[in-house]
Design a protein around this motif. Sequence first.
Motif, short mmCIF file in Angstrom:
data_model
loop_
_atom_site.label_atom_id
_atom_site.label_comp_id
_atom_site.label_asym_id
_atom_site.label_seq_id
_atom_site.Cartn_x
_atom_site.Cartn_y
_atom_site.Cartn_z
N LEU A 269 0.11 -6.09 -40.41
CA LEU A 269 1.18 -5.36 -39.72
C LEU A 269 1.59 -6.01 -38.39
O LEU A 269 2.78 -6.24 -38.16
N PRO A 270 0.64 -6.34 -37.51
CA PRO A 270 1.08 -6.94 -36.23
C PRO A 270 1.81 -8.27 -36.42
O PRO A 270 2.77 -8.56 -35.71
N LEU A 271 1.35 -9.07 -37.41
CA LEU A 271 1.97 -10.40 -37.56
C LEU A 271 3.31 -10.36 -38.30
O LEU A 271 4.17 -11.20 -38.09
N VAL A 272 3.47 -9.34 -39.14
CA VAL A 272 4.72 -9.28 -39.89
C VAL A 272 5.78 -8.42 -39.18
O VAL A 272 6.97 -8.52 -39.45
N SER A 273 5.34 -7.61 -38.22
CA SER A 273 6.28 -6.65 -37.62
C SER A 273 7.48 -7.29 -36.91
O SER A 273 8.58 -6.71 -36.96
N PRO A 274 7.36 -8.46 -36.25
CA PRO A 274 8.60 -9.02 -35.66
C PRO A 274 9.67 -9.26 -36.72
O PRO A 274 10.84 -8.95 -36.50
N LEU A 275 9.26 -9.76 -37.86
CA LEU A 275 10.26 -10.00 -38.92
C LEU A 275 10.77 -8.70 -39.52
O LEU A 275 11.94 -8.57 -39.86
N LEU A 276 9.88 -7.71 -39.62
CA LEU A 276 10.31 -6.40 -40.13
C LEU A 276 11.37 -5.80 -39.21
O LEU A 276 12.36 -5.22 -39.66
N LEU A 277 11.15 -5.97 -37.91
CA LEU A 277 12.12 -5.43 -36.95
C LEU A 277 13.47 -6.14 -37.07
O LEU A 277 14.52 -5.51 -36.94
N ILE A 278 13.41 -7.45 -37.32
CA ILE A 278 14.66 -8.19 -37.50
C ILE A 278 15.39 -7.68 -38.75
O ILE A 278 16.60 -7.44 -38.73
N ALA A 279 14.61 -7.46 -39.83
CA ALA A 279 15.21 -6.94 -41.07
C ALA A 279 15.82 -5.56 -40.81
O ALA A 279 16.94 -5.27 -41.25
N LEU A 280 15.08 -4.73 -40.07
CA LEU A 280 15.59 -3.39 -39.76
C LEU A 280 16.85 -3.47 -38.92
O LEU A 280 17.80 -2.71 -39.12
N LEU A 281 16.85 -4.41 -37.97
CA LEU A 281 18.02 -4.60 -37.10
C LEU A 281 19.26 -4.95 -37.94
O LEU A 281 20.31 -4.32 -37.81
N PHE A 282 19.09 -5.93 -38.83
CA PHE A 282 20.21 -6.33 -39.67
C PHE A 282 20.71 -5.18 -40.54
O PHE A 282 21.90 -4.93 -40.68
N ARG A 283 19.76 -4.50 -41.16
CA ARG A 283 20.14 -3.43 -42.07
C ARG A 283 20.80 -2.25 -41.34
O ARG A 283 21.74 -1.64 -41.82
N THR A 284 20.29 -1.94 -40.14
CA THR A 284 20.88 -0.83 -39.38
C THR A 284 22.32 -1.17 -39.01
O THR A 284 23.23 -0.35 -39.16
N MET A 285 22.50 -2.41 -38.51
CA MET A 285 23.85 -2.82 -38.12
C MET A 285 24.79 -2.77 -39.32
O MET A 285 25.92 -2.31 -39.24
N ASP A 286 24.29 -3.25 -40.44
CA ASP A 286 25.11 -3.31 -41.64
C ASP A 286 25.40 -1.90 -42.20
O ASP A 286 26.53 -1.60 -42.58
N ILE B 120 12.81 -10.60 -46.45
CA ILE B 120 12.39 -10.88 -45.06
C ILE B 120 10.91 -10.56 -44.90
O ILE B 120 10.16 -11.32 -44.28
N SER B 121 10.50 -9.43 -45.49
CA SER B 121 9.08 -9.04 -45.37
C SER B 121 8.20 -10.10 -46.03
O SER B 121 7.14 -10.46 -45.51
N LEU B 122 8.64 -10.59 -47.18
CA LEU B 122 7.87 -11.60 -47.92
C LEU B 122 7.74 -12.88 -47.10
O LEU B 122 6.67 -13.50 -47.07
N ALA B 123 8.84 -13.24 -46.41
CA ALA B 123 8.79 -14.43 -45.55
C ALA B 123 7.76 -14.23 -44.46
O ALA B 123 6.97 -15.14 -44.15
N GLY B 124 7.72 -13.03 -43.89
CA GLY B 124 6.75 -12.72 -42.84
C GLY B 124 5.33 -12.74 -43.38
O GLY B 124 4.41 -13.33 -42.78
N LEU B 125 5.15 -12.13 -44.53
CA LEU B 125 3.80 -12.04 -45.12
C LEU B 125 3.26 -13.42 -45.48
O LEU B 125 2.08 -13.71 -45.25
N SER B 126 4.13 -14.25 -46.05
CA SER B 126 3.62 -15.57 -46.48
C SER B 126 3.35 -16.49 -45.29
O SER B 126 2.69 -17.53 -45.44
N ALA B 127 3.86 -16.12 -44.10
CA ALA B 127 3.62 -16.97 -42.93
C ALA B 127 2.31 -16.62 -42.22
O ALA B 127 1.91 -17.31 -41.28
N ILE B 128 1.67 -15.54 -42.64
CA ILE B 128 0.40 -15.17 -41.99
C ILE B 128 -0.69 -16.14 -42.43
O ILE B 128 -0.90 -16.34 -43.64
#
Lengths: 301, 436
Positions: free
Chosen positions: A214-231, A182-190
Motif C-alpha cells: 500500500l505505501p509503495l503503490v499509493s502515489p500511483l493510485l492517487l494519480i489514477a484517482l486524480l485522472f479519473r476524478t477529473m475525467d 495504473i495500479s498494476l504498474a505501481g505493483l510491478s514496480a515494488i
Amino acid sequence: MRSARFSRGFSDYQIKMAFIMPTMILLILMNIFPLLWSLYLSFHRYKASMPNRPAKFIGVQNYARLLTDPEIWGYFQTTAYFVVLAVITQFIIGFGLALLLNREFRYKGVVTTLILLPMMLSPVVVGLFWRFIFASDASGLVNYLLSSLLSESIGWTTDPKIAMLAVVIVDTWMWSPFMMLISLAGLSAIPKYLYEAADVDRASRWFKFRWITLPLVSPLLLIALLFRTMDAFKMFDIVYVLTREGGPGTVTETVSMNLYRLAFRNYNTGKACAMAYLLLIIIVALSNIYVKQLNKVRGEA
Amino acid sequence: MKKLTCYFVMLTLALLIIAIPSTDAQEKLTIAWAQWDPANYLDELSKDFTAETGIEVDLVQISWSHFQDQVFTAFVGKSDRYDIVIGDSQWLGRNSVGGHYIDLTDWINENIDVDSIYATAMEAFAEYPKGSGKYWALPAEVDANGFLYRTDLFEAENEKAAFKEKYGYELAPPKTYAELRDIAEFFTRPPDLYGVAPWYSKEYDGITMGFQQVMWSYGGSYGDPETYKVDGHINSDDVVKALEYYKSLKAFSPPDSPNYYWAETLDAYKAGKVAMAMDYFAFFPGVVSSDQNPNYYDKTGFFVSPAGPKGHAISIGGQGMSISAYSKNQEIAKQYLKWFMQKPVQEKWAQLGGFTPHEEVLQSEVFLNATPFNRAFAASFPYLRDFWAVPEYAELLAACQTGWNQVIIGSKSAKEALDEIARKHEAIFEDAGYYD
C-alpha cells in the motif's frame, strides 16, 4: 551577405526556436487564446448564434445567475454523486483486478489485454451498446437474464431511482481497467526483495499488504484517482447517449451535459463560458487536494 | 542544414498544393439535410435538375442526432460548406434574426406562386415573424404527426366483440383522445402487447412534439403570441388535464416508453409490441415495406392524430429550404428553389415519396392514392400547428422537454412542472427583451 550567413548555418538558438515555435504557436492558438477569449466572454451577454448582436459587458452577472440558480446546484450535486460513486467503485474493482493480475500465470498477457479492451472503445459506442443491453423489456440482455429471478423488468434507463446506477455501471465497466493498469504498474514496480525480507521475518499477508504494497503503490493510485476524478467530473458522452441527454427528467443531467445544452443548443455562449470556468475552478481545486495528498504520501514513502 | 532547408521548402510547397482549392469548372450546389428517406428522394429528384442545368447537386445527409449541431456550428463559423439548408421550422427565428439565412421575401414574391403553396406550410416553414410577410425559406417536406395501427387486431371479430362489450362502441381507429385511451387500455396485455407507443423522450423535441398536439386539442396553448405572456396559458387547467391524460397513456405503453421518440415507436411497432404507435408520416414508407417491416407491412392502417375535448390540432413536422448567407452560390441556390417549386417537379417529388407543400398536387387523386397513408396525411393538414419559432426556441424547448419528461417519470406533478415551465419561459422572454 545573406548567402554567406546561410552557408554558415543557423545558430543553436535559432534552431531551438525553430523547433519550439510551431508548438508554441499551436499552444497559444489552440489553448491560451480560447482560454482567455472564453474568460472575456464569460463577463458578457453573448450568443454565438447571433453574430450580428455584439457582446454586451454585464460584469459578473453570468456567474451570479449560475451560482444562485438552484437547478445548476442540482446538476453539480448530480455530478458529485456520480463522481463519488463511479470513482470509488472503479478504484475498488481496478485495484482488486491489479492485485489478482500481479502474479505470473499462463495467458496473463491475453487476459490483461482483454480486460483493457473497454477502455479503448469510444464512449459513444459504449453508451449505444449498453443502451441495448439495458433495454427495459426482455429484449435487453440484463433484463432477459434477470427475468427468471424478477417478476418485473427493471427500467435501467427509465426509472429515476435506477438510471444513475446504470450510468455508474457503464462508466465502471469502461474505466476500471484504467485503474487496474495504473495500479498494476505501481505493483510491478515494488522491489521483490522487500517481500522476501518480510517473508524471512514471517510477516503475515495483511502485514505485507499494509506496510509494503500500500505505501509503495499509493502515489500511483492517487494519480489514477486524480485522472479519473477529473475525467468523471466532465462526464458527458455516456449520459448523452445512454440516458438520452441526462434523463429521465434531470436524474443524470451532469454539469457537462448542461454545459453542452447551454453552449450548443441554446447558444448562450457567455453563460456557458462562465459555467465552464466554474467547472474548471472546481476541477483545479479537487486536483490540488489530490496533489497535496500525493506529495504527503511521497514524503511518507 | 541545406538538406533541412530543402526538405522544409518541399514540405511547404506540398502543403500549398493541397491547400489550393480545385478549379473544377462544373458548378456545384451543396444541400444539407437530415439522414432519412425523404433526403434519398430529393437526391433522386435532384438528378433532373442536374440534367436540365448541368449543375451538380451534392446532398449531404447528416444523422438526426447531429443535424442541428452540425448545421449551427457551420453557421456560427460562417462556413460556406452548405448552400441550401433544409431545416426545422423552429430554426427560422434564430437563423433569420442571426443573419444565417438570406431574406427571400422579394425574390419569392417575384418568382414563386405563393398561392399554390399550402398557407399553413408557408407560414410554418417560410415566414418569420409569423404574419409579417417576410420569407426566409420555401417549404420542402411538409410532415405531420400521425398514428399507425395493427389492422389484424382491429379487424379481428373476437377483438371487436370483446371491445364493444367492454366499452359500448365499435372498435375502430380512434377519432378522439378518449377513444385512443380506451383502445390502448383494451390492447394492453403485458409483457407481449401494449396499447400505444407515444413519444415521451427527453431527446431533442421528442415529448414536446408528442404532447403539444394533445395540449392544443385540450384547449391549452404555449402563450400569447402577441404579448409573449405565458403564465396562465401553458399552466392553465386545460394543459394540466392534457398532461395528466398524456401521462395516463404510459400505463398502456411498453416499459421503456419514457425513452421513445420516432425511431423507438417505429421499432416497437415493427416488433409487434404495440397495437398503435405515434410517428411522423415521413417514416411510414418503411412501415409498408416488406423488407423493413416483414411481419406487419400488410397489416397496418393509418389514422389522423385524434381530436381533444376542445379542438383538434396536430404537431407539424418537416422542413423548409433556406439559402445560407455564407453560400457563394446563392444565385444557383435560388435557381434550384425555383425549379423545385414547379408543379411538374412537385408531382415527381410526391411520386418519389416526398410530402409536397403544393396544394393542388397534395389534393390530387394521384397523390392521395399513391400510398396507403397519404390520405391520412392530407387530412391532417388543416390541423397543423407549430412550436415557438423565435430565436430562443431551443431554451424554451429544453424547459418543456425536461418538465414534461419529469411528469411522465413521476418526479413532478403536472401542475408543478407546468408552473416551472411557465416561470422559465417568462424568464427566457424577459431576458431576450420581449417585455421591454
